[in-house]
Design a protein around this motif. Structure first.
Motif, mmCIF file in Angstrom:
data_model
loop_
_atom_site.group_PDB
_atom_site.id
_atom_site.type_symbol
_atom_site.label_atom_id
_atom_site.label_comp_id
_atom_site.label_asym_id
_atom_site.label_seq_id
_atom_site.Cartn_x
_atom_site.Cartn_y
_atom_site.Cartn_z
ATOM 1 N N ARG A 116 0.832 -1.205 0.000
ATOM 2 C CA ARG A 116 0.000 0.000 0.000
ATOM 3 C C ARG A 116 0.870 1.260 0.000
ATOM 4 O O ARG A 116 0.509 2.285 -0.568
ATOM 5 C CB ARG A 116 -0.988 -0.012 1.165
ATOM 6 C CG ARG A 116 -2.102 -1.029 0.915
ATOM 7 C CD ARG A 116 -3.235 -1.009 1.904
ATOM 8 N NE ARG A 116 -4.097 -2.170 1.650
ATOM 9 C CZ ARG A 116 -5.079 -2.209 0.747
ATOM 10 N NH1 ARG A 116 -5.363 -1.149 0.023
ATOM 11 N NH2 ARG A 116 -5.782 -3.309 0.559
ATOM 12 N N ARG A 129 3.486 1.548 -1.639
ATOM 13 C CA ARG A 129 4.002 1.747 -2.998
ATOM 14 C C ARG A 129 2.907 2.142 -3.987
ATOM 15 O O ARG A 129 3.162 2.313 -5.168
ATOM 16 C CB ARG A 129 4.683 0.463 -3.492
ATOM 17 C CG ARG A 129 5.923 0.104 -2.695
ATOM 18 C CD ARG A 129 6.627 -1.115 -3.295
ATOM 19 N NE ARG A 129 7.558 -1.672 -2.320
ATOM 20 C CZ ARG A 129 7.350 -2.797 -1.630
ATOM 21 N NH1 ARG A 129 6.271 -3.527 -1.841
ATOM 22 N NH2 ARG A 129 8.233 -3.211 -0.743
ATOM 23 N N ARG A 130 1.676 2.235 -3.482
ATOM 24 C CA ARG A 130 0.530 2.518 -4.355
ATOM 25 C C ARG A 130 0.703 3.830 -5.118
ATOM 26 O O ARG A 130 0.533 3.893 -6.341
ATOM 27 C CB ARG A 130 -0.750 2.567 -3.510
ATOM 28 C CG ARG A 130 -2.009 2.921 -4.285
ATOM 29 C CD ARG A 130 -3.218 2.935 -3.334
ATOM 30 N NE ARG A 130 -4.455 3.233 -4.036
ATOM 31 C CZ ARG A 130 -4.931 4.464 -4.218
ATOM 32 N NH1 ARG A 130 -4.266 5.519 -3.753
ATOM 33 N NH2 ARG A 130 -6.066 4.644 -4.867
ATOM 34 N N ALA A 160 3.272 3.609 -7.850
ATOM 35 C CA ALA A 160 2.807 2.809 -8.988
ATOM 36 C C ALA A 160 1.828 3.617 -9.837
ATOM 37 O O ALA A 160 1.889 3.612 -11.072
ATOM 38 C CB ALA A 160 2.154 1.525 -8.498
ATOM 39 N N LEU A 161 0.932 4.351 -9.161
ATOM 40 C CA LEU A 161 -0.036 5.180 -9.893
ATOM 41 C C LEU A 161 0.677 6.329 -10.603
ATOM 42 O O LEU A 161 0.341 6.658 -11.753
ATOM 43 C CB LEU A 161 -1.125 5.699 -8.949
ATOM 44 C CG LEU A 161 -2.151 4.644 -8.518
ATOM 45 C CD1 LEU A 161 -3.061 5.181 -7.416
ATOM 46 C CD2 LEU A 161 -2.991 4.189 -9.722
ATOM 47 N N SER A 169 3.592 6.252 -11.829
ATOM 48 C CA SER A 169 4.237 5.707 -13.033
ATOM 49 C C SER A 169 3.235 5.534 -14.168
ATOM 50 O O SER A 169 3.602 5.435 -15.333
ATOM 51 C CB SER A 169 4.926 4.377 -12.712
ATOM 52 O OG SER A 169 3.963 3.333 -12.627
ATOM 53 N N LEU A 170 1.950 5.512 -13.810
ATOM 54 C CA LEU A 170 0.885 5.417 -14.826
ATOM 55 C C LEU A 170 0.334 6.810 -15.167
ATOM 56 O O LEU A 170 -0.666 6.920 -15.879
ATOM 57 C CB LEU A 170 -0.251 4.533 -14.298
ATOM 58 C CG LEU A 170 0.055 3.042 -14.110
ATOM 59 C CD1 LEU A 170 -1.016 2.385 -13.247
ATOM 60 C CD2 LEU A 170 0.152 2.334 -15.456
ATOM 61 N N GLY A 171 0.941 7.821 -14.614
ATOM 62 C CA GLY A 171 0.497 9.188 -14.895
ATOM 63 C C GLY A 171 -0.714 9.622 -14.080
ATOM 64 O O GLY A 171 -1.378 10.596 -14.421
ATOM 65 N N VAL A 172 -1.002 8.864 -12.991
ATOM 66 C CA VAL A 172 -2.158 9.221 -12.155
ATOM 67 C C VAL A 172 -1.656 9.903 -10.894
ATOM 68 O O VAL A 172 -0.825 9.341 -10.163
ATOM 69 C CB VAL A 172 -2.967 7.963 -11.762
ATOM 70 C CG1 VAL A 172 -4.207 8.353 -10.949
ATOM 71 C CG2 VAL A 172 -3.370 7.170 -12.998
ATOM 72 N N LYS A 173 -2.179 11.098 -10.645
ATOM 73 C CA LYS A 173 -1.777 11.803 -9.413
ATOM 74 C C LYS A 173 -2.698 11.380 -8.272
ATOM 75 O O LYS A 173 -3.888 11.237 -8.452
ATOM 76 C CB LYS A 173 -1.901 13.319 -9.614
ATOM 77 C CG LYS A 173 -0.821 13.890 -10.500
ATOM 78 C CD LYS A 173 -0.732 15.406 -10.309
ATOM 79 C CE LYS A 173 0.119 16.042 -11.383
ATOM 80 N NZ LYS A 173 -0.561 16.167 -12.684
#
Ligand code: SF4
Lengths: 297, 205
Positions: B189, B191-192, B195-196, B198-202
């Motif tokens: 959790r 690292r959540r 990880a997000l 890295s997907l371009g999600v803030k």
């Protein structure tokens, strides 16, 4: 041009094959999954995770050497039927033949029947029941060919299935966030490493169905839509940064891959569904042509 | 990280000596138990004639073949494929299983929750992780099905198995509040957000 006389499907042969498929699927894992294990094992940096992967890999050969099931969970039996061109078959009889094959595998091998009535919880010990085996039909343009694929879907992974009717305003970020959160929520319950199947778009029912199609897609095959293919690639990297690891005990190998399948959706909708396939990613298929019957995965 | 070779039943003092990341290999008796078994035992008042005090149970429902009873198959069942199911579904049964039946070891996969961790601490018990889905291998550790109770629930009967070299199993939850699952889950959790990102999600935090 007159059409050739359609090829008639031999239902006795279908019944035998459907029995055989259930047993085959439970005993021998497909080559792409074995390769997937080798790939994860080579890249794994956590010593405990490497041990866990080693046990899983050893189990695959023990199952083959001892002619045993790789995993004890005989699952929910699913048969995916693909009917090619110029094939003649009575649909009702075909369903009955598949169901008989499924029940015979259970009684004759014998296999544990994992199927119960959903309210009384009574087990008929046939692996069959109301609408089970699940039988899905699709069509292909391959001439004179009928394919039946069997999936024994384990409950540990199936119990971790989710649908979210996100809204367009949340965009693709909602999809990405949902996938990450589902992987976190699943933890070790799905017997990771998993294939994370993601359905995007469609209606609620179609979206969930797509997530299942994605979860059982062979490793290495890509989403046909370029946007979907890009997204699944990114998600595959991201979920393996979480460190959930094999069996949820930590490590790099959380998922073999994330697979995405798409359908067009409504202007007001943004549905996303997740269905997981565990490391016992079992499939077996039979192809019927006028030349005979061949088994594959 | 110590390794223990054991024969059940075990004592309170024995299990309290084990810590997460230790390993245990079990020999002798092991009981198989599952959702249906425990629903009937703890929700519907069914009693078992087996004495589970100090014993180990495994979350399982095996594939078996019915045969005539013999010295080799005293219960009339051949164990064909014995594997382990997801423990989390049976979370609420840990305490009654320990309190009412005296069980000290639960073997499963995927881990148990906070209620179980507290029961292990209060009553002296552990959770041993097996590799789920590795049933062909697990089956080679099972010598026989010695007896069976509540068999109308088959395959979710209460199975008495005789095992040899059953393991090594990992102590994943101990009687001191330690849980590998909680450790891994908290770290994951943590690292959540990365990880997000890295997907371009803030994310907010
Ligand atoms: S989740 Fe899959 S591998 Fe694990 S026990 Fe269930 S069917 Fe087997």
């Amino acid at each position: 041009m007159t059409k050739d006389k359609p090829v008639k499907v031999d239902l006795k042969q279908v019944e035998e094959a459907c029995k055989e498929l259930y047993i085959r699927a439970l005993k021998v894992l497909p080559p792409d999954i074995k390769q997937g294990f080798a790939r994860l094992d080579a890249a794994e940096t956590d010593p405990l995770a490497k041990k866990v992967l080693g046990t899983m890999i050893r189990n695959i050969s023990v199952a083959e050497e001892t002619d045993n099931l790789t995993c004890q969970d005989t699952g929910v039996p699913i048969y995916n039927v693909t009917i090619g061109r110029n094939v003649e078959v009575d649909g009702v009889d075909l369903e009955a033949a598949i169901t008989r094959g499924c029940a015979r595998a259970t009684g004759e091998h014998p296999l544990r029947s994992s199927v119960v009535h959903p309210i009384t919880r009574v087990n008929d010990h046939t692996s069959c029941g109301i609408r089970i085996p699940a039988i899905h039909f699709a069509f292909s343009d391959r001439p004179e060919e009928l394919t039946i694929q069997m999936i024994p879907k384990g409950s540990g992974s199936e119990n971790n299935s989710w649908l979210k009717m996100a809204v367009p305003a949340d965009g693709v970020d909602a999809i990405k966030t949902f996938v990450i959160d589902c992987v976190l929520e699943a933890g070790g319950k799905t017997c990771p490493p998993t294939i994370v199947g993601v359905g995007i778009g469609g209606s609620a029912d179609l979206c969930v169905y797509l997530s299942k199609i994605a979860a059982i897609r062979p490793l290495g095959a890509r989403c046909e839509d370029p946007e979907g293919a890009k997204l699944e690639q990114q998600l595959s990297v991201a979920v393996n940064q979480l460190g959930v690891g094999p069996q949820g005990l930590g490590g790099d190998s959380t998922a073999f891959a994330v697979h995405v399948e798409l359908a067009a959706t409504h202007i007001t909708m943004n549905p996303v569904a997740v269905n997981m396939q565990c490391h016992a990613a079992r499939r077996a298929s039979a192809t019927f042509t006028p030349k005979g019957l061949t088994y594959g995965f | 990280m110590a390794h223990y070779e054991i024969i059940a039943p075990v004592t309170d003092a024995q299990v309290r000596g084990w810590r997460i990341r230790d390993t245990v290999t079990l020999n002798g008796t092991l009981y198989g138990i599952r959702d249906g078994t425990q629903i009937h035992m703890f929700d519907r008042g069914r009693k078992t004639r087996f004495d589970l005090r100090g014993h180990a149970v495994i979350h399982t429902a095996p594939n078996v073949r019915k045969v005539a009873k013999s010295a080799q198959h005293p219960a009339g069942y051949v164990p064909l494929c014995v594997g382990t199911t997801t423990s989390a579904r049976m979370e609420r049964f840990t305490r009654p299983l320990m309190q009412q039946c005296g069980v000290r070891i639960i073997i499963g996969k995927g881990g148990l929750g906070e209620g179980s961790a507290a029961a292990f601490k209060d009553l002296g018990g552990v959770y041993l992780a097996i590799v789920g889905g590795a049933a062909a291998l697990e089956t080679t550790w099972v010598e026989a099905i010695e007896d069976v109770d509540l068999d109308d629930l088959n395959p979710e009967s209460l199975w008495k198995l005789r095992v040899k070299g059953f393991g090594p199993l990992l102590v994943a939850m101990d009687s001191h509040g330690g849980s590998l699952y909680t450790e891994v889950n908290q770290a994951a959790r943590g690292r959540r957000a990365a990880a997000l990102a890295s997907l371009g999600v803030k994310t907010a935090n």
